[in-house]
Design a protein around this motif. Structure first.
Motif, PDB file in Angstrom:
ATOM      1  N   THR A   1      22.258  17.349  25.738  1.00 23.58           N
ATOM      2  CA  THR A   1      23.583  16.739  25.868  1.00 23.58           C
ATOM      3  C   THR A   1      24.011  16.026  24.592  1.00 23.58           C
ATOM      4  N   ASN A   2      23.100  15.332  23.956  1.00 18.94           N
ATOM      5  CA  ASN A   2      23.451  14.556  22.760  1.00 18.94           C
ATOM      6  C   ASN A   2      23.244  15.306  21.446  1.00 18.94           C
ATOM      7  N   TYR A   3      22.942  16.587  21.549  1.00 19.84           N
ATOM      8  CA  TYR A   3      22.739  17.392  20.339  1.00 19.84           C
ATOM      9  C   TYR A   3      24.086  17.907  19.821  1.00 19.84           C
ATOM     10  N   SER A   4      24.246  17.943  18.528  1.00 19.94           N
ATOM     11  CA  SER A   4      25.468  18.509  17.941  1.00 19.94           C
ATOM     12  C   SER A   4      25.302  19.989  17.607  1.00 19.94           C
ATOM     13  N   TYR A   5      24.052  20.438  17.531  1.00 13.54           N
ATOM     14  CA  TYR A   5      23.815  21.847  17.208  1.00 13.54           C
ATOM     15  C   TYR A   5      22.444  22.254  17.746  1.00 13.54           C
ATOM     16  N   LEU A   6      22.240  23.558  17.820  1.00 12.30           N
ATOM     17  CA  LEU A   6      20.896  24.074  18.088  1.00 12.30           C
ATOM     18  C   LEU A   6      20.570  25.097  17.014  1.00 12.30           C
TER      19      LEU A   6
ATOM     20  N   ILE B   1      28.259  34.101  20.581  1.00  7.37           N
ATOM     21  CA  ILE B   1      28.485  32.831  19.891  1.00  7.37           C
ATOM     22  C   ILE B   1      28.257  33.027  18.386  1.00  7.37           C
ATOM     23  N   LEU B   2      28.899  32.180  17.630  1.00  8.11           N
ATOM     24  CA  LEU B   2      28.769  32.202  16.169  1.00  8.11           C
ATOM     25  C   LEU B   2      27.550  31.385  15.755  1.00  8.11           C
ATOM     26  N   MET B   3      26.589  32.059  15.163  1.00 11.10           N
ATOM     27  CA  MET B   3      25.439  31.361  14.585  1.00 11.10           C
ATOM     28  C   MET B   3      25.448  31.612  13.082  1.00 11.10           C
ATOM     29  N   GLU B   4      25.376  30.538  12.314  1.00 13.33           N
ATOM     30  CA  GLU B   4      25.413  30.648  10.858  1.00 13.33           C
ATOM     31  C   GLU B   4      23.995  30.870  10.334  1.00 13.33           C
ATOM     32  N   TYR B   5      23.857  31.916   9.534  1.00  5.03           N
ATOM     33  CA  TYR B   5      22.548  32.257   8.968  1.00  5.03           C
ATOM     34  C   TYR B   5      22.402  31.622   7.601  1.00  5.03           C
ATOM     35  N   GLU B   6      21.394  30.774   7.428  1.00  7.47           N
ATOM     36  CA  GLU B   6      21.066  30.176   6.135  1.00  7.47           C
ATOM     37  C   GLU B   6      19.761  30.807   5.660  1.00  7.47           C
ATOM     38  N   SER B   7      19.894  31.793   4.753  1.00  5.06           N
ATOM     39  CA  SER B   7      18.720  32.575   4.356  1.00  5.06           C
ATOM     40  C   SER B   7      17.688  31.731   3.620  1.00  5.06           C
TER      41      SER B   7
ATOM     42  N   THR C   1      22.072  28.779  13.156  1.00  6.00           N
ATOM     43  CA  THR C   1      22.522  27.513  13.737  1.00  6.00           C
ATOM     44  C   THR C   1      23.832  27.693  14.488  1.00  6.00           C
ATOM     45  N   TYR C   2      23.876  27.162  15.700  1.00  4.38           N
ATOM     46  CA  TYR C   2      25.100  27.167  16.507  1.00  4.38           C
ATOM     47  C   TYR C   2      25.603  25.739  16.634  1.00  4.38           C
ATOM     48  N   ASN C   3      26.897  25.543  16.386  1.00  2.44           N
ATOM     49  CA  ASN C   3      27.524  24.228  16.455  1.00  2.44           C
ATOM     50  C   ASN C   3      28.158  24.057  17.832  1.00  2.44           C
ATOM     51  N   PHE C   4      27.754  23.012  18.560  1.00  4.50           N
ATOM     52  CA  PHE C   4      28.277  22.800  19.915  1.00  4.50           C
ATOM     53  C   PHE C   4      29.766  22.457  19.931  1.00  4.50           C
ATOM     54  N   GLU C   5      30.338  22.145  18.762  1.00  3.65           N
ATOM     55  CA  GLU C   5      31.773  21.865  18.707  1.00  3.65           C
ATOM     56  C   GLU C   5      32.599  23.088  19.096  1.00  3.65           C
ATOM     57  N   ASP C   6      32.003  24.281  19.011  1.00  4.92           N
ATOM     58  CA  ASP C   6      32.740  25.485  19.402  1.00  4.92           C
ATOM     59  C   ASP C   6      33.164  25.441  20.874  1.00  4.92           C
ATOM     60  N   LYS C   7      32.324  24.863  21.730  1.00  7.06           N
ATOM     61  CA  LYS C   7      32.656  24.638  23.143  1.00  7.06           C
ATOM     62  C   LYS C   7      33.230  25.886  23.820  1.00  7.06           C
TER      63      LYS C   7
ATOM     64  N   SER D   1      13.540  42.126  17.518  1.00  7.69           N
ATOM     65  CA  SER D   1      12.943  41.105  18.380  1.00  7.69           C
ATOM     66  C   SER D   1      14.045  40.409  19.168  1.00  7.69           C
ATOM     67  N   ILE D   2      13.721  39.980  20.380  1.00 12.63           N
ATOM     68  CA  ILE D   2      14.676  39.259  21.223  1.00 12.63           C
ATOM     69  C   ILE D   2      14.037  37.956  21.677  1.00 12.63           C
ATOM     70  N   PHE D   3      14.770  36.882  21.479  1.00 18.75           N
ATOM     71  CA  PHE D   3      14.317  35.546  21.872  1.00 18.75           C
ATOM     72  C   PHE D   3      15.248  35.016  22.954  1.00 18.75           C
ATOM     73  N   THR D   4      14.680  34.484  24.019  1.00 18.65           N
ATOM     74  CA  THR D   4      15.498  33.873  25.067  1.00 18.65           C
ATOM     75  C   THR D   4      14.954  32.488  25.396  1.00 18.65           C
ATOM     76  N   SER D   5      15.880  31.588  25.732  1.00 16.25           N
ATOM     77  CA  SER D   5      15.481  30.227  26.088  1.00 16.25           C
ATOM     78  C   SER D   5      16.559  29.614  26.962  1.00 16.25           C
ATOM     79  N   THR D   6      16.134  28.766  27.862  1.00 13.97           N
ATOM     80  CA  THR D   6      17.063  28.057  28.742  1.00 13.97           C
ATOM     81  C   THR D   6      17.091  26.583  28.367  1.00 13.97           C
ATOM     82  N   PHE D   7      18.313  26.007  28.337  1.00 14.35           N
ATOM     83  CA  PHE D   7      18.440  24.574  28.111  1.00 14.35           C
ATOM     84  C   PHE D   7      19.588  24.049  28.965  1.00 14.35           C
ATOM     85  N   TYR D   8      19.742  22.722  28.981  1.00 16.05           N
ATOM     86  CA  TYR D   8      20.764  22.091  29.819  1.00 16.05           C
ATOM     87  C   TYR D   8      21.625  21.166  28.971  1.00 16.05           C
ATOM     88  N   ARG D   9      22.906  21.100  29.375  1.00 14.22           N
ATOM     89  CA  ARG D   9      23.846  20.261  28.615  1.00 14.22           C
ATOM     90  C   ARG D   9      25.058  19.970  29.499  1.00 14.22           C
ATOM     91  N   LYS D  10      25.549  18.740  29.361  1.00 13.85           N
ATOM     92  CA  LYS D  10      26.786  18.433  30.092  1.00 13.85           C
ATOM     93  C   LYS D  10      27.670  17.530  29.248  1.00 13.85           C
TER      94      LYS D  10
END
Length: 564
Positions: free
Chosen positions: A488-493, A516-522, A528-534, A555-564
Motif C-alpha cells: 500500500t505504501n510503495y510507490s513502485y515495484l 502495464i508499463l515497466m521501465e527497463y534499466e539495463s 520497474t512499474y510506477n504505481f502512479e499509473d493507477k 522465462s515467466i515470473f508470477t507473484s501476488t501482492f496486495y494494495r489498497k
C-alpha cells in the motif's frame, strides 16, 4: 507535414535574419540552474563518432530540473533503451533545435503525453514526431528532469543545439553559455609519420614517437627530427575546464610549417553523415592496439570530413635534403587558452635502421571493389568501399569459427557474414546465434537473421566470429517486494532480470491480465512499474512478467501482492 512546413519556414527566417551560420549569443538561457561543469565537450573523440553535444554534470545526481533554453515547440520525443535514452527535441524560432538526452523523466504535460503513447503501443520504447504547436514551451519552462537513461555511463545531461534544417549539430559553447575555463589544453604524446614510399624519420620507415619538454615561456620544444620526403604529424591530448578533472576534447588545432598554416580544423559543427570518418581522423591501428586516440594532422586515406578551415597539401609536409623547418602545433579552446609545441626538422637522409613491417597474407583487399570469400563455416562479403584503403587481410577458415582479420582495421560500411547451418537440426538452430568473440574470448551476440540453412549478420567489426548456442532462459526475481506482501505504501515495484549469453530481447508485464508499463534499466538490470499509473483498482494483484532472450528462450515470473 506541418512539422516539415514549420522547419522550412524556420530555414527561410534564419537565412534572412542571420545570413550564413551566425551563432546567436543572447537568445538562449542555460538548460540547468546550476553552474555548468562539463564531463564532455563538443567534437570529442568517441568510439566511431564525434560527440555531438556537451555533457553537463548534474552533481552525480538524477532528478535536477531541466528547462527549455528558449521559446519553441516540441518536435520529437524518444524513449529508448540505448543511445540518448529519454530525449526531447525543441525547435526554436531562430532556426535551431535544442536536444536534451539521458533524462530521468519528462515534465508532467510531456510525461502524460508520452505515457499515453506507451500504453497505446504497449511498449516502453517509443518515438514520436509532433506537429508544430502540439506542445509549445516557453523559455525557462520546466521540460524534464536529469537522469542516466540510455547509453549513459553516469548521471548527466547530454545537451545539443542543431541547425533545424541541415540537422548538423553545432557547438553549444558558441551560444554564450558560461563555462569557467582558464586552463590550457594538454598534449601528452607526439608522433611523426613517414607518408611517402621512401620517406624516413630518425632512420625509420615506421612512425616515430617524439620527445618534448616544457620551455620557460610555457610552450613546448620537441627534440630535433631528421627526416626526408613526405611526412606528417599526429598527437594525443585533451582539454580541461576549471573545477573539473575530466579530460575533454580539444576545440581547435593548427599545424604550421615555417609560419604557413598547413592544417587548421575546429569543432564548430560537423555532419552526422560524416561522423564515422573519425576512424580516418585518428591513427586507428594505434587505437586498435592500445585504445588511445592519436589525432592526425594530415588527411589519411578515406577521410571525407569537412571540418577543416584550411589545408595545404592535405597537411603533408615535403622535407628536402639540407633544408631546415620549424613545425608549430597549436592547440586552442574556445576561451582563448592555448598550448604550443615547436618541432624542429632538418632535411637529412640517414642510413635506415628500422624498416616498415607489412604482414603479407594470401589475400589483398582492393577497397574500391567488392570482395567475397569462402571461409568454410561461413562466407564473408565486403561491398565496395567497405574499407578506407587497400591492405592485406588475414582470413582463417574454421568449422564453426572464422577469423576475419583483427580490430586494428576500421570499416566504414557494413559487411555480411553468412554461416552454413545445414548440419544442425531445426531444433538446434533455434538456440544458435552468430557471436563475435571479445578480447576475453567471450561471445557477444550479433543480430542474427535466420533463413533456411543460412544464418547471416551485418556488421562493421572485424574479428573472430562463431556460431554460439544459448540453452538457458533469462532469470527473473523480485527486487523490492515478497510474495503476498502488502504494498500500500510503495510507490513502485521492481524485478531484476538477467541473461547469461545471447542477451535480453523482449519483455512483457501484466497486472491482473492487463498490460502495464515497466521501465527497463539495463545498467541496473531492473524492470520497474510506477504505481502512479493507477490502471487497476483492486486489492489483490497478480503480477506476471515474461522475458525472452535473443534466441527465444523465455522465462515467466508470477507473484501476488496486495494494495489498497
Amino acid at each position: 507535414m506541418l512539422r516539415r512546413i514549420f522547419l522550412i519556414l524556420l530555414c527561410h527566417f534564419s537565412l534572412l535574419f542571420f545570413g550564413q551560420e551566425n551563432y546567436p549569443k543572447n537568445d538562449f538561457r542555460s538548460p540547468l540552474d546550476i553552474p555548468l561543469m562539463l564531463a564532455g565537450t563538443f567534437g570529442e573523440l568517441r568510439s566511431n563518432h564525434f560527440h555531438s553535444g556537451i555533457d553537463i554534470k548534474t552533481k552525480q545526481r538524477q532528478g535536477l530540473p531541466i528547462y527549455a533554453i528558449g521559446d519553441g515547440t516540441v518536435t520529437r520525443i524518444k524513449v529508448s533503451l540505448w543511445g540518448y535514452g529519454k530525449v526531447i527535441y525543441v525547435a526554436h524560432p531562430n532556426g535551431y533545435t535544442s536536444v536534451y538526452g539521458h533524462l530521468q523523466k519528462f515534465a508532467p504535460k510531456i510525461e502524460t503525453y508520452i505515457k499515453k503513447l506507451q500504453y497505446q503501443k504497449k511498449s516502453y520504447e517509443v518515438e514520436t514526431f509532433l506537429d508544430f504547436g502540439e506542445i509549445k514551451v516557453k523559455k525557462g519552462e520546466l521540460i524534464a528532469y536529469s537522469g542516466n537513461t540510455g547509453s549513459s555511463s553516469g548521471p548527466h545531461l547530454h545537451f545539443e543545439i542543431r541547425n533545424s534544417i541541415t540537422e548538423k549539430p553545432t557547438n553549444p559553447l558558441l551560444y554564450g553559455f558560461e563555462v569557467r575555463d582558464a586552463t590550457n589544453p594538454v598534449i601528452n604524446k607526439l608522433f611523426a609519420y613517414p607518408l611517402s614510399k621512401n620517406a624516413q624519420i630518425n632512420q625509420s620507415n615506421e612512425k616515430v614517437q617524439l620527445h618534448f619538454s616544457k620551455q620557460k615561456d610555457g610552450s613546448y620544444l620537441a627534440n630535433k627530427v631528421y627526416a626526408i620526403e613526405t611526412i606528417g604529424f599526429g598527437f594525443s591530448g585533451y582539454d580541461r575546464q576549471d573545477i573539473t578533472a575530466n579530460k575533454n576534447g580539444i576545440y581547435q588545432v593548427q599545424l604550421s610549417v615555417n609560419g604557413e598554416v598547413y592544417t587548421d580544423y575546429d569543432f564548430d559543427q560537423f555532419s552526422f553523415k560524416e561522423t564515422r570518418y573519425i576512424n580516418t581522423f585518428i591513427d586507428y591501428d594505434y587505437y586498435g592496439k592500445y585504445k588511445q586516440k592519436i589525432q592526425l594532422c594530415f588527411i589519411a586515406p578515406g577521410n571525407q570530413l569537412h571540418i577543416y578551415n584550411k589545408l595545404k597539401n592535405n597537411g603533408k609536409i615535403q622535407i628536402k635534403e639540407g633544408l631546415s623547418y620549424s613545425i608549430e602545433l597549436l592547440l586552442k579552446d574556445l576561451n582563448g587558452n592555448s598550448t604550443k609545441i615547436i618541432i624542429p626538422v632538418e632535411g637529412k637522409k640517414e642510413p635506415l635502421k628500422i624498416k616498415k613491417k607489412i604482414k603479407i597474407t594470401d589475400t589483398y583487399i582492393i577497397a574500391k571493389k567488392p570482395n567475397n570469400y569462402d571461409l568454410g563455416a561461413a562466407k564473408v562479403y565486403f561491398p565496395a568501399n567497405t574499407f578506407y584503403k587497400d591492405f592485406y587481410i588475414d582470413l582463417k577458415k574454421g568449422t564453426d569459427t572464422v577469423k576475419i582479420h583483427n580490430s586494428r582495421v576500421p570499416a566504414q560500411r557494413n559487411f555480411t557474414i553468412a554461416f552454413d547451418v545445414s548440419k544442425y537440426s531445426k531444433e538446434e538452430r533455434k538456440q544458435l546465434f552468430i557471436a563475435r568473440l571479445d578480447r576475453k574470448l567471450k561471445p557477444n551476440y550479433k543480430s542474427t537473421y535466420k533463413r533456411g540453412n543460412t544464418f547471416t549478420t551485418r556488421t562493421r567489426d572485424l574479428g573472430t566470429y562463431i556460431l554460439a548456442k544459448d540453452t538457458i532462459s533469462p532469470k527473473i526475481r523480485a527486487k523490492n517486494f515478497k510474495e503476498n506482501q502488502w504494498l500500500t505504501n510503495y510507490s513502485y515495484l521492481s524485478v531484476l532480470i538477467s541473461d547469461d549469453l545471447s542477451g535480453i530481447k523482449t519483455y512483457n508485464a501484466t497486472l491482473n491480465g492487463k498490460w502495464i508499463l515497466m521501465e527497463y534499466e539495463s545498467k541496473k538490470k531492473t524492470l520497474t512499474y510506477n504505481f502512479e499509473d493507477k490502471i487497476i483498482e483492486n486489492k489483490q494483484y497478480t503480477l506476471e512478467v515474461s522475458v525472452s532472450d535473443n534466441v527465444g528462450n523465455t522465462s515467466i515470473f508470477t507473484s501476488t501482492f496486495y494494495r489498497k
